[in-house]
Design an enzyme around this catalytic site. Structure first.
Site, mmCIF file in Angstrom:
data_model
loop_
_atom_site.group_PDB
_atom_site.id
_atom_site.type_symbol
_atom_site.label_atom_id
_atom_site.label_comp_id
_atom_site.label_asym_id
_atom_site.label_seq_id
_atom_site.Cartn_x
_atom_site.Cartn_y
_atom_site.Cartn_z
ATOM 1 N N HIS A 58 0.862 -1.184 0.000
ATOM 2 C CA HIS A 58 0.000 0.000 0.000
ATOM 3 C C HIS A 58 0.898 1.234 0.000
ATOM 4 O O HIS A 58 1.648 1.462 0.949
ATOM 5 C CB HIS A 58 -0.908 0.011 1.228
ATOM 6 C CG HIS A 58 -1.856 -1.150 1.280
ATOM 7 N ND1 HIS A 58 -3.093 -1.124 0.687
ATOM 8 C CD2 HIS A 58 -1.728 -2.384 1.833
ATOM 9 C CE1 HIS A 58 -3.703 -2.286 0.885
ATOM 10 N NE2 HIS A 58 -2.886 -3.071 1.571
ATOM 11 N N ASP A 303 2.011 -6.909 2.656
ATOM 12 C CA ASP A 303 0.839 -6.127 3.059
ATOM 13 C C ASP A 303 1.294 -4.868 3.793
ATOM 14 O O ASP A 303 0.701 -4.457 4.803
ATOM 15 C CB ASP A 303 -0.127 -6.946 3.916
ATOM 16 C CG ASP A 303 -1.504 -6.280 4.065
ATOM 17 O OD1 ASP A 303 -1.753 -5.253 3.399
ATOM 18 O OD2 ASP A 303 -2.324 -6.791 4.851
#
Length: 441
Positions: A58, A303
């Site tokens: 992200h 992640d």
């Protein structure tokens, strides 16, 4: 462009050899390479790996640049040994159109630390109602092949089926955040004895497993590719293992934190350990490790989820889900998989480079360390150790669950397209990289 001979590295943890880099590619691999005027770099004892590829990052830009930018995330990636990251779609605006994914790719190209491959949203605005512009993103300058509403589950089975059918035309893959939203309303952590002890709302394993089972069956019905993000339960591992035995085109991902930490960390009430899916039981951790050992788990994805300080420096219930991980992933994998005998360094190369590049459709990445291949490389010292300090990292965020802990290993050199981005453990500046690629003397 600069020319290097990296001398004496252990190739994929095996036999020592030299790697000659010239013109952005690997010119030769072998013992005692004499390359004339090439810069010789002593990397004896270091592990030589192909540049790491993260299938699950992200970067927050556009829209949440207070947490991370494409530049700072790319710098953190390079420091962690990565030469490619796949940037998730939950930005503002959402990466659900050709224009936005091309913007993110352009920002990555400008940063110059690694390939930034945008992940396209499955649904418009991540709202789960209508398919996003999958074909337009696939045909755009970003050439998207990996699609996900990560952060939200594609809960509607009809929408999921349509997405699987659509991406089949260009051999794309739909990556699912497996979470039944009705079964996780008000959830704060894994549902079990620790959640009962702490009085926190539980996130049951079945909320993940029911979606994993459904989507494996849908992928089998359609004959398309599905990828299960951040698998966290023993039941999910069993379901993926069964689906693979039935010929389903499914791949699965585990994160470093789910391979190492368990729900007992929540006893600290420290929101750095709050993540979605939550940390599970020690039995789940062991099942994930076994899934790595037998090939059920295909890739390790970070992640990497950066947040502003105020979103984590608060009480547990108010804390945002997510942990940063680009700069610690290789060390955690060394500790949890290599040092436990579950995986060797060749397996690490598969889990963190070869397989992620294949799953996500990242050309030029995850390639063998062989002559003619792009010079995307990582050199790590497995004998080193360090105490993790979030404020010393290169991400804008500091929400690492490893704060103050000692982790093994350290990336000393990262080479991206033949140019060192990390040299002797130091991240090089954009100006140094742009000045022709010459590393410091």
């Amino acid at each position: 462009m600069s020319e290097y001979v990296f001398r004496g590295a252990r190739l994929l943890g095996g036999k020592a050899g030299d790697i000659h880099v010239r013109g952005g590619r690997i010119a030769a691999v072998g013992g005692s390479i004499d390359a004339g005027g090439a810069r010789v770099v002593d990397v004896a004892g270091l592990i030589a790996l192909p540049g790491l590829v993260d299938p699950h990052t992200h970067l927050r830009e556009p829209g949440a640049e207070d947490a991370e930018t494409v530049l700072t995330g790319s710098q953190a990636a390079a420091a962690g040994g990565y030469t490619c990251v796949n940037a998730m779609a939950n930005t503002t605006p959402v990466q659900d159109s050709a224009g936005v994914v091309e913007q993110v790719k352009h920002l990555g190209d400008l940063a110059g630390y690694c390939d930034v491959r945008p992940v396209g949203a499955v649904s418009e605005g991540l709202e789960g109602r209508h398919l996003a512009e999958l074909g337009a993103m696939a045909n755009s300058g970003a050439q998207v092949r990996f699609f996900s509403d990560d952060g939200r589950c594609v809960w509607d089975p009809v929408l999921m089926r349509r997405a699987l059918e659509y991406v089949k035309a260009f051999d794309g893959v739909v990556a699912q955040h497996a979470q039944d939203p009705r079964l996780t309303e008000g959830a704060q952590m894994h549902e079990g004895d620790v959640s009962a002890e702490l009085g926190l709302g539980g996130w049951p394993a079945v909320a993940e497993e029911s979606i994993v089972a459904r989507d494996c069956l849908l992928a089998k019905h359609v004959g398309s590719r599905v990828h299960i993000l951040h698998v966290s339960t023993a039941g999910s591992v069993d379901l993926v293992r069964w689906a693979k035995s039935q010929g389903v085109r499914v791949t699965a991902e585990a994160t470093p934190h789910h391979l190492s930490l368990d729900h007992s960390e929540a006893r600290s009430y420290d929101p750095r350990f709050k993540v979605n899916p939550p940390l599970r039981t020690r039995e789940d951790v062991e099942a994930l490790r076994q899934g790595v050992a037998d090939g059920t788990i295909d890739v390790v994805g970070t992640d990497h989820a950066p947040h502003p300080i105020e979103d984590k420096d608060c009480e547990w219930a108010a804390g945002a889900n997510g942990m940063i991980g680009l700069e610690t992933a290789l060390s955690v994998v060394q500790e949890s998989l290599v040092e436990t005998g579950i995986a060797d360094w060749e397996a690490v190369a598969r889990l963190m480079s070869f397989a992620p590049a294949r799953v996500c459709g990242n050309p030029g990445q995850g390639r063998p360390i062989e002559p003619g291949e792009p010079a995307n490389l990582c050199f790590a010292d497995p004998a080193a150790s360090r105490v993790v300090a979030g404020r010393e990292g290169h991400s804008k965020a500091i929400n690492t669950p490893w704060e103050g802990r000692t982790l093994p290993g350290r990336v000393l050199y990262t080479v991206y397209r033949g140019v060192p981005t990390v040299w002797e453990g130091r991240l090089r500046t954009r100006e140094e990289i742009a000045a022709g690629g010459d590393a410091p003397s």
